[in-house]
Design a protein around this motif. Structure first.
Motif, short mmCIF file in Angstrom:
data_model
loop_
_atom_site.label_atom_id
_atom_site.label_comp_id
_atom_site.label_asym_id
_atom_site.label_seq_id
_atom_site.Cartn_x
_atom_site.Cartn_y
_atom_site.Cartn_z
N LYS A 1 20.51 -0.77 -39.11
CA LYS A 1 19.48 0.07 -39.75
C LYS A 1 18.27 0.82 -39.11
CE LYS A 1 20.64 -2.27 -44.10
NZ LYS A 1 22.02 -2.40 -43.76
N HIS B 1 20.55 -10.26 -52.22
CA HIS B 1 21.71 -10.30 -51.46
C HIS B 1 22.97 -10.93 -52.28
CE1 HIS B 1 19.75 -10.43 -47.42
NE2 HIS B 1 19.91 -9.13 -47.71
N ASP C 1 23.13 -6.28 -38.22
CA ASP C 1 22.60 -5.36 -39.32
C ASP C 1 21.34 -4.72 -39.17
OD1 ASP C 1 23.34 -4.50 -42.32
OD2 ASP C 1 21.39 -5.44 -42.52
N ARG D 1 15.78 -2.08 -47.02
CA ARG D 1 16.20 -3.13 -46.60
C ARG D 1 15.31 -4.03 -45.45
NH1 ARG D 1 18.64 -0.20 -50.51
NH2 ARG D 1 20.64 -1.26 -51.16
N ARG E 1 16.75 4.20 -48.54
CA ARG E 1 17.26 2.93 -48.93
C ARG E 1 17.62 2.19 -47.52
NH1 ARG E 1 21.79 0.55 -47.12
NH2 ARG E 1 22.53 0.25 -49.20
C1 1Q0 Z 1 14.60 -16.26 -37.23
C2 1Q0 Z 1 15.81 -16.46 -38.33
C3 1Q0 Z 1 16.02 -14.90 -38.75
C4 1Q0 Z 1 16.21 -14.98 -40.37
C5 1Q0 Z 1 16.05 -13.75 -41.10
C6 1Q0 Z 1 16.20 -13.76 -42.42
C7 1Q0 Z 1 17.16 -12.62 -42.79
C8 1Q0 Z 1 18.29 -13.16 -43.34
C9 1Q0 Z 1 19.28 -12.07 -43.61
C10 1Q0 Z 1 20.68 -12.41 -43.56
C11 1Q0 Z 1 21.74 -11.33 -44.28
C12 1Q0 Z 1 22.03 -10.09 -42.83
C13 1Q0 Z 1 23.32 -9.69 -43.22
C14 1Q0 Z 1 23.46 -8.24 -43.68
C15 1Q0 Z 1 22.91 -8.17 -44.74
C16 1Q0 Z 1 22.87 -6.80 -45.60
O1 1Q0 Z 1 23.92 -6.82 -46.61
C17 1Q0 Z 1 21.69 -6.52 -46.35
C18 1Q0 Z 1 21.67 -5.24 -47.16
O2 1Q0 Z 1 22.09 -4.09 -46.50
P1 1Q0 Z 1 23.21 -3.25 -47.24
O3 1Q0 Z 1 23.29 -1.79 -46.19
O4 1Q0 Z 1 24.40 -3.83 -47.31
O5 1Q0 Z 1 22.81 -2.63 -48.45
N1 1Q0 Z 1 20.62 -6.26 -45.25
C19 1Q0 Z 1 19.61 -6.62 -45.27
O6 1Q0 Z 1 19.12 -7.37 -45.99
C20 1Q0 Z 1 18.72 -6.42 -43.94
C21 1Q0 Z 1 18.30 -7.56 -43.32
C22 1Q0 Z 1 17.71 -7.52 -41.95
C23 1Q0 Z 1 17.23 -8.92 -41.43
C24 1Q0 Z 1 16.17 -8.87 -40.02
C25 1Q0 Z 1 15.52 -9.88 -39.74
C26 1Q0 Z 1 14.82 -10.01 -38.31
C27 1Q0 Z 1 14.18 -11.25 -38.09
C28 1Q0 Z 1 13.38 -11.32 -36.88
C29 1Q0 Z 1 13.05 -12.73 -36.66
C30 1Q0 Z 1 11.75 -12.76 -36.57
C31 1Q0 Z 1 11.33 -14.20 -36.20
C32 1Q0 Z 1 9.84 -14.43 -36.55
C33 1Q0 Z 1 8.98 -14.85 -35.51
C34 1Q0 Z 1 8.03 -13.26 -35.29
C35 1Q0 Z 1 6.80 -13.85 -34.50
C36 1Q0 Z 1 5.71 -12.73 -34.60
#
Ligand code: 1Q0
Length: 215
Positions: free
Chosen positions: A61, A151, A57, A111, A107
């Protein structure tokens, strides 16, 4: 060794890109914002395939925003500020319900912006954590305080399940590959204020334009 070198480069890149995100007038360069997310996604991919539905996802985006940047109106997408002004002035945003513009920059970026708040809260917890802190707990607390509110139940359920597959703190720090736990803490200390500032500038911009709840 090659993979570790790549990763090291990536984390440095993440840091650098968030550093280069803000112009001196506090505008956010979309190109660097997107590059920061690319780095985060690469990091997440190293944590295991349970996270692939999340990274898919995010990648989707990121690609939408890159397409805007490279499109014929790309000049309007140089900063988040110019993007918001352009799309609102030209009525290219669905404001109350989904319709003609499911891929508006506004939009789509919203997200990622909400996810950046999750990252901020998670890294804050990581920074104040101790050896026996549980990364899954830190991750789900950060999630519940931020993204979860946007969500649907089914996604919260899936995310909650994935969080339990997170590696422990020690492994997490190893994967970051910046050195000792003390060095990790130092990197977090450098990175967090930058992420917070980028988040806050974007949040203020979206609030001023009344677009924090775009469908
Ligand atoms: C390390 C574990 C990662 C945990 C990430 C937490 C976010 C959980 C999100 C789960 C939902 C994803 C499935 C799709 C959801 C969509 O429905 C939602 C809304 O979009 P829409 O088009 O349906 O209205 N999408 C979202 O909310 C976007 C989610 C983007 C999540 C991106 C997470 C990227 C994570 C990176 C990991 C970084 C690790 C940290 C360490 C960094 C060190 C400098």
């Amino acid at each position: 060794a090659v993979a570790l070198e790549d990763l090291k480069f990536t984390l440095q890149e993440v840091l650098d890109t968030f550093k280069s995100c803000l112009s001196e007038h506090k505008e956010v360069f979309l190109e660097h914002y997107v590059a920061g997310w690319r780095g985060l996604v690469r990091f997440m991919n190293c944590l295991g395939s349970v996270f692939s539905f999340i990274s898919k996802d995010a990648v989707n985006k990121i690609q939408i925003l890159v397409n805007h940047l490279n499109g014929e109106n790309g000049a309007h997408y140089v900063t988040i500020q110019s993007m918001v002004k352009y799309e609102l002035d030209s009525q290219l945003v669905d404001l109350t319900k989904r319709g003609s513009f499911p891929e508006s920059g506004c939009r789509t970026l919203l997200r990622l912006h909400r996810a950046l708040r999750w990252l901020e809260l998670f890294l804050e917890r990581l920074q104040t954590s101790t050896e026996d802190s549980n990364t899954s707990v830190m991750c789900s607390e950060a999630y519940n305080e931020s993204l979860a509110q946007h969500h649907a139940w089914i996604i919260r359920k899936a995310a909650g399940t994935a969080f339990w597959a997170l590696p422990g703190r020690a492994t997490f720090f190893d994967v970051m590959n910046v050195g000792s736990p003390e060095q990790v803490m130092a990197v977090l200390g450098d990175t967090l204020p930058l992420i917070s500032e980028v988040y806050q500038v974007t949040e203020d911009l979206y609030a001023q334009n009344n677009i924090l709840e775009l469908p």
